[in-house]
Design an enzyme around this catalytic site. Structure first.
Site, PDB file in Angstrom:
ATOM      1  N   HIS A 139      10.175   2.010  -1.783  1.00 32.97           N
ATOM      2  CA  HIS A 139      10.792   2.888  -3.282  1.00 32.97           C
ATOM      3  C   HIS A 139      12.069   3.579  -2.958  1.00 32.97           C
ATOM      4  CE1 HIS A 139       8.742   6.624  -1.555  1.00 32.97           C
ATOM      5  NE2 HIS A 139       9.691   6.915  -2.319  1.00 32.97           N
ATOM      6  N   ASP A 169       3.430   1.023  -0.170  1.00 25.12           N
ATOM      7  CA  ASP A 169       5.045   1.217   0.011  1.00 25.12           C
ATOM      8  C   ASP A 169       5.216   0.743   0.718  1.00 25.12           C
ATOM      9  OD1 ASP A 169       6.919   2.700  -1.891  1.00 25.12           O
ATOM     10  OD2 ASP A 169       6.848   4.361  -1.088  1.00 25.12           O
ATOM     11  N   GLY A 246      14.484  13.219   0.235  1.00 27.21           N
ATOM     12  CA  GLY A 246      15.848  12.180   1.154  1.00 27.21           C
ATOM     13  C   GLY A 246      14.778  12.478   2.219  1.00 27.21           C
ATOM     14  N   ASN A 247      13.545  12.208   2.316  1.00 31.15           N
ATOM     15  CA  ASN A 247      12.339  12.648   3.917  1.00 31.15           C
ATOM     16  C   ASN A 247      11.535  10.853   3.358  1.00 31.15           C
ATOM     17  OD1 ASN A 247      12.406  15.326   4.074  1.00 31.15           O
ATOM     18  ND2 ASN A 247      12.188  14.159   6.046  1.00 31.15           N
ATOM     19  N   SER A 248      11.343  10.172   2.334  1.00 24.87           N
ATOM     20  CA  SER A 248      11.397   8.281   1.963  1.00 24.87           C
ATOM     21  C   SER A 248      11.503   8.300   2.728  1.00 24.87           C
ATOM     22  CB  SER A 248      12.030   7.923   0.735  1.00 24.87           C
ATOM     23  OG  SER A 248      10.713   8.791  -0.024  1.00 24.87           O
ATOM     24  N   LEU A 303     -12.504  -7.962   0.276  1.00 27.81           N
ATOM     25  CA  LEU A 303     -13.767  -7.695   0.835  1.00 27.81           C
ATOM     26  C   LEU A 303     -14.415  -8.920  -0.863  1.00 27.81           C
ATOM     27  CD1 LEU A 303     -16.628  -7.973   2.364  1.00 27.81           C
ATOM     28  CD2 LEU A 303     -16.056  -5.701   1.565  1.00 27.81           C
ATOM     29  N   GLY A 304     -13.344  -8.505  -1.730  1.00 28.09           N
ATOM     30  CA  GLY A 304     -14.445  -8.611  -3.121  1.00 28.09           C
ATOM     31  C   GLY A 304     -15.365  -7.977  -3.516  1.00 28.09           C
ATOM     32  N   LEU A 312     -13.011  10.946  -9.605  1.00 26.25           N
ATOM     33  CA  LEU A 312     -14.067  10.489 -10.797  1.00 26.25           C
ATOM     34  C   LEU A 312     -14.267  11.982 -11.351  1.00 26.25           C
ATOM     35  CD1 LEU A 312     -15.779   7.184 -10.064  1.00 26.25           C
ATOM     36  CD2 LEU A 312     -13.848   7.338 -11.286  1.00 26.25           C
TER      37      LEU A 312
END
Length: 512
Positions: A139, A169, A246-248, A303-304, A312
């Site tokens: 990003h 990312d 800015g730390n990204s 792995l499927g 949740l």
């Protein structure tokens, strides 16, 4: 009788006196304690003897780690050129605006054409080789037309994008330089809760800044990468080291100065640091970076299976508990809620209702832990999966695959155009002449494929594919067939606006 008693009494008194004298003399000679006060009624200065030579260790010194790692953390500044945005195009918001800043769009009050002004942003990156390879966040560089990198010695370089992986990312960029300082990889598997770490980066457009904190949690899933990928990989290290915009892309290092993570996000109701920050574990970073440099894209294995995601609501958990007659919150492992036809798990013999407890001998207690382990492998790798089924422990040998329906290297297949999506046509002669173009391909509709999820806007005229000129739609689709990696670069113009634009798209990162 009285004489005998008197003699006994004298003897007892004498023995008592001698014993008392001897006790006092011996105690003062060999066991004499330090007085609480001296002759001047002052407190003594020898309390350290309370620890009997086992005084607490001295405070941790972060100086060596900071001095060795900070020269390899760079300041990344990006520029995105101004461009027209179709009035009906939904406004897109930077999914990581809390940590990287946001964009703004201005348009006609009555719904006419809008223009996204030139955007400038700031982030961080980490040098991982002496010849200029830098890892940062996707990003930070996604959609940028210009990337500038400044080192701690104030030297600046133009950078180019080598490849990106929105799912994790991460991105790799490169500058042309030699003999650069770089950070040595650590091992995020060895990270312990409570361990000291340093966050190094360029927050709030300041010069290189170092903050300290501890690892407060591991394998965190905060559902942020789902904003930019339909196959997010999240198993963050959580720390309380102060991190801000800015730390990204900056470094998270241990007290030995080794890279253990890439800072990526913060939990914040305000957009500023509020106590928790999140870093991508370096063991995932190593895999992604190696794939991008070697193949141009990430060779991601599957792995499927399907399994309940973290967080949740109680109503959904109850449904699962009732269906499988278990207590989801009490199981030590990951419940398999579906097995994909044609996938690795199905071929190995796994079934719906199995509980995965180990992967290649590594204990699995949560879905982020399972994600982290699978993310280290590539298609065709063989792994052992230990499960519980009906109270019994079973072990299966599985051969991991690419996502069902994908080729191992999609960009070399005929499905590339289908994945790209949209409706593209050869530019009409009048528009081409007006914009001084020999030809090009107009994006008529974005569709639901990769184009529709990218920064490309309707009306964009593609003039090059991976720097190769294309004048017609036929040449465009022919060029797609010759792409040798899943990372594709589309260059072109927006008619009526100055400047050339380039977009790097990952053909392996979206559903059909």
């Amino acid at each position: 009788m009285m004489n005998l008693n008197f003699k006994n009494i004298l003897a007892i008194i004498g023995i008592s006196f001698a014993t008392t004298f001897a006790s006092i003399w011996g105690y003062s000679k060999w066991i004499k304690p330090s007085s609480s006060f001296d002759s001047n009624n002052q407190l003594p200065t020898n309390y350290a003897s309370f620890f009997n030579g086992n005084a607490p260790a001295s405070t941790v010194d972060f100086t060596p780690a900071a001095s060795s790692a900070s020269p390899a953390v760079v300041h990344i500044k990006t520029k995105t050129n101004a461009k027209r945005v179709d009035a009906n195009q939904q406004r897109q918001r930077n999914p990581f605006s809390d940590l990287f800043g946001d964009e703004d769009m201005f348009g006609d009050f009555f719904g006419g054409p809008r223009v996204m002004p030139e955007q400038r942003a700031s982030g961080s990156g980490v040098l991982i080789t002496a010849d200029g390879y830098i890892v940062t966040n996707n990003h930070v560089v996604n959609g940028a037309d210009e990337i500038n990198v400044t080192l701690t010695n104030k030297k600046s370089y133009k950078a180019k994008v080598i490849g990106t992986d929105p799912s994790s990312d991460l991105a790799v960029i490169k500058i042309e330089a030699a003999a650069l300082p770089y950070i040595v990889y650590g091992n995020s598997d060895e990270i312990k809760l409570g361990q000291w770490v340093l966050a190094i980066g360029y927050p709030l457009n300041l010069d290189v800044t170092i903050t300290a904190g501890i690892i407060s949690a591991k394998n965190r899933n905060i559902n942020i990468n789902a904003r930019q990928s339909d196959r997010p990989v999240e198993t963050f290290l959580q720390t309380d080291a102060a991190v801000n915009q800015g730390n990204s892309g900056g470094a998270l290092v241990n007290t030995s100065g080794e890279l253990v993570g890439i800072n990526s996000a913060i939990a914040s109701p305000t957009g500023s640091y509020a106590g928790y920050s999140y870093a991508i574990p370096v063991n995932i970073v190593k895999k992604v970076v190696t794939d991008i440099v070697k193949f141009g894209t990430v060779q991601r294995a599957y792995l499927g299976i399907s399994y309940p995601r973290d967080g949740l609501p109680e109503s959904e958990i109850k449904k699962i508990d009732d269906e499988y007659r278990i207590k989801t919150n009490e199981i030590q492992g990951v419940l398999v809620t579906d097995v994909v036809e044609g996938g690795a798990a199905k071929a190995a013999g796994m079934k719906k209702g199995d509980i995965i407890t180990k992967l290649n001998g590594v204990t699995i207690k949560s879905s982020p832990e399972l994600q982290e382990q699978i993310a280290r492998y590539k298609p065709s790798d063989k792994i052992s999966v230990q499960i519980k089924r009906d109270g019994k422990e079973l072990t299966f040998n599985a051969t991991l695959k690419a996502k069902i329906g994908d080729d191992a290297n999609l960009a070399t297949s005929s499905k590339a155009a289908e994945k790209l999506g949209g409706k593209l046509e050869t530019i009409d002669k009048t528009t081409a002449e007006k914009n001084d173009l020999p030809g090009g391909v107009v994006v008529k509709e974005l569709g639901n494929g990769i184009l529709g999820k990218s920064r490309v806007e309707k009306g964009f005229v593609i003039t090059q594919v991976n720097d190769k000129t294309v004048n017609t739609a036929e040449e465009f689709y022919e060029a797609l067939k010759k792409v040798t990696s899943a990372s594709i670069k589309l260059s072109g113009i927006y008619p009526g606006y100055f400047g050339n634009y380039a977009f790097v798209l990952n053909l392996n990162d979206q559903n059909k």
